[in-house]
Design a protein around this motif. Structure first.
Motif, mmCIF file in Angstrom:
data_model
loop_
_atom_site.group_PDB
_atom_site.id
_atom_site.type_symbol
_atom_site.label_atom_id
_atom_site.label_comp_id
_atom_site.label_asym_id
_atom_site.label_seq_id
_atom_site.Cartn_x
_atom_site.Cartn_y
_atom_site.Cartn_z
ATOM 1 N N GLU A 93 15.657 17.578 -7.758
ATOM 2 C CA GLU A 93 15.116 16.239 -8.025
ATOM 3 C C GLU A 93 14.034 16.059 -6.566
ATOM 4 O OE1 GLU A 93 16.715 11.721 -7.579
ATOM 5 O OE2 GLU A 93 17.819 13.347 -8.277
ATOM 6 N N VAL A 94 12.997 15.244 -6.809
ATOM 7 C CA VAL A 94 11.828 15.137 -5.756
ATOM 8 C C VAL A 94 11.560 13.526 -5.341
ATOM 9 C CG1 VAL A 94 9.630 15.807 -5.242
ATOM 10 C CG2 VAL A 94 11.109 17.528 -6.186
ATOM 11 N N VAL A 95 11.462 13.304 -4.195
ATOM 12 C CA VAL A 95 10.915 11.975 -4.076
ATOM 13 C C VAL A 95 9.579 12.111 -3.211
ATOM 14 C CG1 VAL A 95 11.064 9.578 -3.008
ATOM 15 C CG2 VAL A 95 13.000 10.726 -4.127
ATOM 16 N N ASP A 96 8.260 11.777 -3.725
ATOM 17 C CA ASP A 96 7.139 11.858 -2.960
ATOM 18 C C ASP A 96 6.684 10.251 -2.752
ATOM 19 O OD1 ASP A 96 6.290 14.296 -2.907
ATOM 20 O OD2 ASP A 96 5.896 14.503 -5.034
ATOM 21 N N ASN A 138 0.827 -1.066 0.065
ATOM 22 C CA ASN A 138 0.000 0.017 -0.054
ATOM 23 C C ASN A 138 0.869 1.408 0.056
ATOM 24 O OD1 ASN A 138 1.178 0.035 2.604
ATOM 25 N ND2 ASN A 138 -0.876 0.469 3.358
ATOM 26 N N MET A 139 2.177 1.056 -0.018
ATOM 27 C CA MET A 139 3.057 2.350 -0.179
ATOM 28 C C MET A 139 3.569 2.600 -1.529
ATOM 29 S SD MET A 139 3.710 4.456 2.370
ATOM 30 C CE MET A 139 3.671 3.691 3.878
ATOM 31 N N SER A 140 3.849 3.766 -2.057
ATOM 32 C CA SER A 140 4.006 3.978 -3.375
ATOM 33 C C SER A 140 4.987 5.051 -3.499
ATOM 34 C CB SER A 140 3.339 4.414 -4.359
ATOM 35 O OG SER A 140 2.508 5.382 -4.265
ATOM 36 N N TRP A 141 6.095 5.225 -4.392
ATOM 37 C CA TRP A 141 7.320 6.284 -4.441
ATOM 38 C C TRP A 141 7.199 6.870 -5.805
ATOM 39 C CZ3 TRP A 141 7.599 2.168 -1.534
ATOM 40 C CH2 TRP A 141 7.827 2.259 -0.139
ATOM 41 N N VAL A 142 7.060 8.154 -5.916
ATOM 42 C CA VAL A 142 7.437 8.648 -7.345
ATOM 43 C C VAL A 142 8.727 9.594 -7.153
ATOM 44 C CG1 VAL A 142 6.375 10.226 -9.029
ATOM 45 C CG2 VAL A 142 4.866 8.679 -7.589
ATOM 46 N N ASN A 143 9.601 9.447 -8.147
ATOM 47 C CA ASN A 143 10.792 10.359 -8.126
ATOM 48 C C ASN A 143 11.078 11.013 -9.568
ATOM 49 O OD1 ASN A 143 14.142 9.326 -8.316
ATOM 50 N ND2 ASN A 143 13.496 11.292 -7.575
ATOM 51 N N TYR A 144 11.076 12.305 -9.488
ATOM 52 C CA TYR A 144 10.983 13.228 -10.640
ATOM 53 C C TYR A 144 11.918 14.307 -10.473
ATOM 54 C CZ TYR A 144 7.321 15.324 -7.991
ATOM 55 O OH TYR A 144 6.538 15.744 -6.755
ATOM 56 N N ARG A 145 12.083 15.065 -11.573
ATOM 57 C CA ARG A 145 12.817 16.422 -11.396
ATOM 58 C C ARG A 145 11.853 17.478 -11.798
ATOM 59 N NH1 ARG A 145 16.748 15.004 -13.874
ATOM 60 N NH2 ARG A 145 18.160 14.498 -12.108
ATOM 61 N N ALA A 146 11.731 18.465 -11.009
ATOM 62 C CA ALA A 146 10.793 19.605 -11.306
ATOM 63 C C ALA A 146 11.583 20.960 -11.595
ATOM 64 C CB ALA A 146 9.944 19.971 -10.007
#
Length: 737
Positions: free
Chosen positions: A712-715, A699-707
């Motif tokens: 760089e961001v990890v949500d 039930n846990m997820s991660w999204v890694n992207y660059r804004a």
């Protein structure tokens, strides 16, 4: 709390006839704030045409009706906010001044701040000429400054004849007493401008603090030389030094304030006292060489008058009838010198010379002078007169030499950065004139039997506003590290940003009044893109040191958010939000970015209002009953990632997966999908996103992207019954397994 009153002056009454006709000779008083013109609202419209007045216990300030601040007053949803913001600003200033006085000396009068003009407020004088000379760095360092000055400062260096100056420069190092004190001031001003137009890495001392101290030192020495040389008497090199000094002061500020405007008045009067407003051909004692350099210098004075008067919302100082100095010739510096008895014929305008930029800008400034006369006149003008001035402006734009005509960036890859910047600057002047001339007709209703007689003005103003914003986009992109104009980014000063801000306010007013000429999507898309530019900006203005504040007024909550901003101007070197992470941006309510009466505040509040209208929040996610299988949750997560940061980025679609009772663990955020929507929806579509990776484990997820502009961001998101119910973004790490 110091009181603040905003008044609009009482202008001439509108004609009693309900019909407005653009016939020659018939005058019209038109609204600055917009709306249809009827007998019921005549008085208000007439008053707004006179501009706006801001009055407090410490300041009285007027701006004309075409200034962006006056346009702002016409947007009621924004004006009320800024009235309150200005009152708080004045209160804080009064408290800060009082505390500073108590700390320093309760019996001592307050002194002007460091950015007050030294020439107006004074500075310590040196004991001797030797003391000024002692402030010069080694010759090798001065050589680099002089080289940088002649290679980067196209706005001012054309008023200095390169070969002549270098001869004087060589003689100076042989015998320092061979030059006048005014010439020394000119040298210090050139060094100072060269520093302002350079990177810290270009200097011997890369430390920004040391570089700032150097700027302060050379600025002070420039003023000391002017004062010791009794600059009010005029004389060789005096006006050139004054012009350079004013560009120093302008570049040190995020805005052209009253000091700059008063200094330009000094420059104008000194130039006229020295006869620069009369063509040298009237005076046999002036050599051909001197006369041509005087024409270049007068054209630069005209330029400053128009640009600073526009920023201050004031009429120009130099009317056409006050001067007859001719346009300079298109000549290289090598084409003339002190021994020239007769000027050679001008070179073809297809050939780039140091004078070509001055010639092109002068033609626009002469036309802009006519625009100023119409828009700042205290008596109403006829629409036919407006159209005649429009034709003058069109002709001036058409007369710009071919090398400086507009050209797409894709076709400019082999052109020097100075030439590209000159093209953009000249085109921005054209758009500035169009907006000034036609903005007043945007919301003026025509009741003529011949149809909408103001249709041309509405379209012309909208096209100019969009064109100005397109230039802002180009500059934002190309002045970043690696861009074609990175070395020229210092040129994006308050002068150009004033036009961009005015254009933005025009677009905002059109949408807020639902008068978009069937181009609403185009306008809103442009506002969304430029809003992202302003949010990435880092203004030099002292008003923008704080990008958020706590404010609760009439039920509107402003969360406190401290932002460390840069200091390289509205299109700063970093093009980012400094240490401000994406989580902080998304956690703060959009009104929290307001800056009291500053550019960022206007853009933030106006565009937030508009973009919130544009996007409608989807219904929150409802937990599935029975709960979905893991495969279904995985598929929903994949769809969310695609909508959130994928190629088909769609913030509305992404929010369909967020539950109403969504918990946000960012310390500055409020819980709930509604709060997250109000923060994210206006900025997300215009924020550049580069997807890196994503994963879900149970039930846990991660999204890694660059804004873009953030990094760089990890949500991390927790899922429950097919919905996102919880979020973390503080110090999150992407899972390694």
């Amino acid at each position: 709390m110091p009181g603040l009153t905003l008044e609009r002056g009482h202008g001439p009454a509108l004609p009693h006839s309900p019909n407005v006709s653009p016939m020659d000779g018939e005058t019209i008083a038109v609204s600055t704030t917009g709306g249809s013109t009827t007998q019921a609202d005549t008085a208000g419209d007439a008053r707004s045409e006179c501009g706006s007045m801001q009055q407090s216990s410490s300041e009285l300030r007027y701006v004309g009706g075409d200034h962006w601040a006056a346009i702002l007053e016409g947007i009621a949803e924004l004006k009320d906010h800024f009235d309150r913001e200005e009152q708080l600003r004045l209160l804080r200033l009064a408290q800060d001044d009082g505390e500073a006085a108590d700390r320093d000396n309760p019996n001592q009068l307050p002194r002007p701040g460091p950015l007050h003009s030294l020439l107006l407020y004074g500075c310590s004088l040196p004991a001797s000429r030797a003391e000024i000379l002692a402030a010069l760095p080694p010759k090798s360092a001065v050589n680099r400054y002089v080289s940088r000055y002649f290679n980067r400062l196209d706005l001012v260096h054309a008023i200095i004849h390169g070969p002549s100056f270098l001869r004087e420069y060589d003689a100076f190092w042989i015998n320092p007493s061979s030059v006048s004190i005014a010439w020394l001031g000119l040298l210090f001003s050139m060094m100072c401008l060269a520093l302002l137009a350079s990177d810290a890495s270009d200097t011997t001392h890369g430390d920004p603090e040391h570089r700032a101290l150097q700027v302060d030192l050379y600025r002070e020495k420039t003023v000391q030389c002017l004062v010791l040389g009794e600059y009010t008497k005029g004389g060789p090199h005096v006006l050139e030094t004054i012009v350079h000094y004013l560009y120093i002061e302008l570049n040190l500020r995020g805005d052209a304030d009253q000091d700059i405007w008063l200094l330009f008045a000094l420059e104008v009067n000194l130039a006229m006292r020295m006869g620069y407003h009369r063509d040298p051909s009237h005076f046999p004692g002036i050599s051909a060489f001197q006369g041509e350099m005087r024409r270049r210098l007068w054209a630069t004075v005209l330029q400053g008058d128009i640009l600073v008067s526009a920023q201050m919302g004031m009429p120009r100082m130099i009317s056409d009838w006050k001067y007859d100095t001719k346009e300079p010739r298109n000549l290289h510096d090598s084409d003339l010198d002190e021994s020239t008895a007769e000027l050679p014929p001008p070179r073809a305008e297809s050939e780039l010379t140091p004078a070509l930029g001055i010639i092109a800008r002068r033609r626009l400034f002469v036309a802009l002078g006519a625009v100023f006369d119409v828009t700042s006149a205290v008596q109403p003008c006829s629409y036919a007169q407006v159209m005649r001035v429009d034709a003058v402006l069109q002709d001036a734009a058409a007369s710009v030499p071919a090398p400086l005509q507009p050209k797409p960036m894709a076709l400019s890859m082999t052109d020097p950065p100075e030439v590209i910047m000159s093209r953009l600057f000249i085109r921005h002047l054209f758009y500035m004139g169009k907006i000034m001339l036609h903005r007043r007709f945007l919301h003026l209703k025509s009741t003529s039997a011949d149809g909408d007689v103001f249709a041309y003005s509405r379209t012309a103003c909208l096209d100019a506003a969009l064109g100005a914003q397109q230039i802002q986009e180009v500059l934002d992109e190309e002045t970043r590290p690696g861009g074609q104009l990175y070395m020229m980014r210092w040129r994006v000063s308050s002068i150009m940003n004033h036009t961009f801000l005015t254009a933005t306010m025009v677009l905002c007013s059109m949408v807020l009044r639902n008068q978009t000429l069937q181009r609403e999507e185009e306008i809103l898309n442009m506002l969304a893109r430029t809003r992202a530019i302003w949010m990435r900006a880092s203004p030099k203005s002292s008003e923008a040191k704080k990008a958020a504040q706590t404010h609760v007024e009439q039920g509107m909550e402003f969360e406190c958010l401290q932002v460390e901003l840069g200091h390289d101007g509205l299109l700063g070197e970093e093009h980012g939000l400094g240490s401000l992470g994406l989580s902080s941006v998304l956690a703060a309510p959009l009104p929290a970015f307001a800056v009291p009466m500053g550019k960022a505040a206007v853009i933030e509040i106006a565009s937030s209002l508009l973009l919130e209208r544009q996007l409608k929040a989807p219904p929150p996610c409802v937990r599935m009953n029975p709960p979905p299988t893991q495969n279904v949750t995985d598929a929903r997560f994949a769809d969310f990632v695609e909508a959130f940061v994928g190629k088909s980025k769609n913030i509305t679609k992404a929010f369909e997966y967020i539950a109403a009772d969504y918990i946000n663990h960012n310390p500055a955020a409020r819980n709930g999908s509604e709060s997250a929507w109000s923060i994210l929806s206006p900025i997300w579509q215009s924020t550049p996103i580069t997807y890196l990776r994503s994963t879900i484990q149970g039930n846990m997820s991660w999204v890694n992207y660059r804004a873009g502009g953030i990094g760089e961001v990890v949500d991390r998101f927790r899922w429950e019954a097919g919905c996102i119910v919880e979020h973390w973004d503080q110090g999150e790490k992407y899972p390694t397994s």
